[in-house]
Design an enzyme around this catalytic site. Sequence first.
Site, PDB file in Angstrom:
ATOM      1  N   THR A 176       1.974 -24.586  43.866  1.00 51.09           N
ATOM      2  CA  THR A 176       2.553 -24.562  42.653  1.00 51.09           C
ATOM      3  C   THR A 176       3.935 -23.990  42.580  1.00 51.09           C
ATOM      4  OG1 THR A 176       0.358 -24.735  41.364  1.00 51.09           O
ATOM      5  CG2 THR A 176       2.367 -24.662  40.097  1.00 51.09           C
ATOM      6  N   GLY A 206      -4.823 -30.331  36.635  1.00 43.15           N
ATOM      7  CA  GLY A 206      -5.099 -29.019  36.430  1.00 43.15           C
ATOM      8  C   GLY A 206      -4.425 -28.337  35.381  1.00 43.15           C
ATOM      9  N   ASP A 207      -4.046 -27.108  35.693  1.00 46.18           N
ATOM     10  CA  ASP A 207      -3.889 -26.367  34.632  1.00 46.18           C
ATOM     11  C   ASP A 207      -2.120 -26.301  34.255  1.00 46.18           C
ATOM     12  OD1 ASP A 207      -3.408 -24.658  37.159  1.00 46.18           O
ATOM     13  OD2 ASP A 207      -2.809 -23.016  35.935  1.00 46.18           O
ATOM     14  N   GLY A 228      -2.823 -21.498  41.421  1.00 47.49           N
ATOM     15  CA  GLY A 228      -4.072 -21.289  41.938  1.00 47.49           C
ATOM     16  C   GLY A 228      -5.008 -22.502  41.513  1.00 47.49           C
ATOM     17  N   GLY A 230      -6.692 -24.698  39.256  1.00 48.97           N
ATOM     18  CA  GLY A 230      -6.461 -24.892  37.964  1.00 48.97           C
ATOM     19  C   GLY A 230      -7.539 -24.923  37.038  1.00 48.97           C
TER      20      GLY A 230
END
Length: 327
Positions: A176, A206-207, A228, A230
């Site tokens: 990311t 994801g996050d 990382g 997510g």
Amino acid sequence: MSNFAIAIHGGCGVMAKVDLSEAEWIDARADLAKALRSGWAVLKKGGRALDAVQAAVEVMEDSPHFNAGHGAALNAAGGHELDASIMDGQTLAAGAIAATRRIRNPVQAARAVLDSGNLVMLVGPAADDYAQARGLAMVEPSYFTTPRRQKALAAMQAHERAGTIKAASEAEKHGTVGAVALDAAGHLAAATSTGGYTNKPVGRVGDSPIIGAGTYARDGVCAVSGTGQGEFFIRHVVGHEIASRVAYLGETLENAAARVILRDLKPYGIGTGLVGVDAHGTVTAPYNTDGMFRGWVTISGDLFVASHHEVYFIERLGTASGSATTA
């Protein structure tokens, strides 16, 4: 003029040092430095933290060395679905896009959503159409593909067939990019962009585009951008959790971030990291993997970048007033 500061990450999915030539490591560090220069230039002339984090992330989206934009991870179908978000700590305004396929710089689309004033997130083809209607640069999906990502997809699918996914390296899995900044007016901002993890299911989000999880900023407290797996960042609402520990428990940003990354997420056995900056300009960048692409500029204007343990001084950009520090 008050303190101002900027820090970036290029993901905790960093390869072992032997996996790339020294020239390739130098190129990756050069792109980190370029991203920092871009964001620092905005801050140095009195610009907004929101513009600074966008500028820094755009540079990393254009680099093949990071999992965002050009160089993004491939999903299980061999395609790209990109996510990004951006948040203004002054107003708590935020914008996010997810599962897009044709936006050259996803963070620009996230910013367009924020600037709309009435949206927070758009997804899929609708997000692509939204960006195109606003004149943002669009590309064919093949633009995002690089040989390294094709190799990573082949490796992950081989692990899947063999039942050895847990043995895959962080570099094979995910990555990311993100940026956090404090501007001279005391405002905070954060932005994050990603291609997700390699071999992810089609449609997975994801996050990174989830406000409060992978991206969060609140004036007077801190700004955070994570990297990382997510799903765990979403479950723990990592960005908001760190800000809450700072705001309500009085913890330092360094301690709050370290607790979440190195303690709360530790039982899951996943690679995680983040960059954060607080209201005083103090920067922190904890991670639990072999390395994390990262960088920051000190109060004296000294620019540093790193991928593994060793931190490299690159140059002095100029002096900012105040007393920002690096943790």
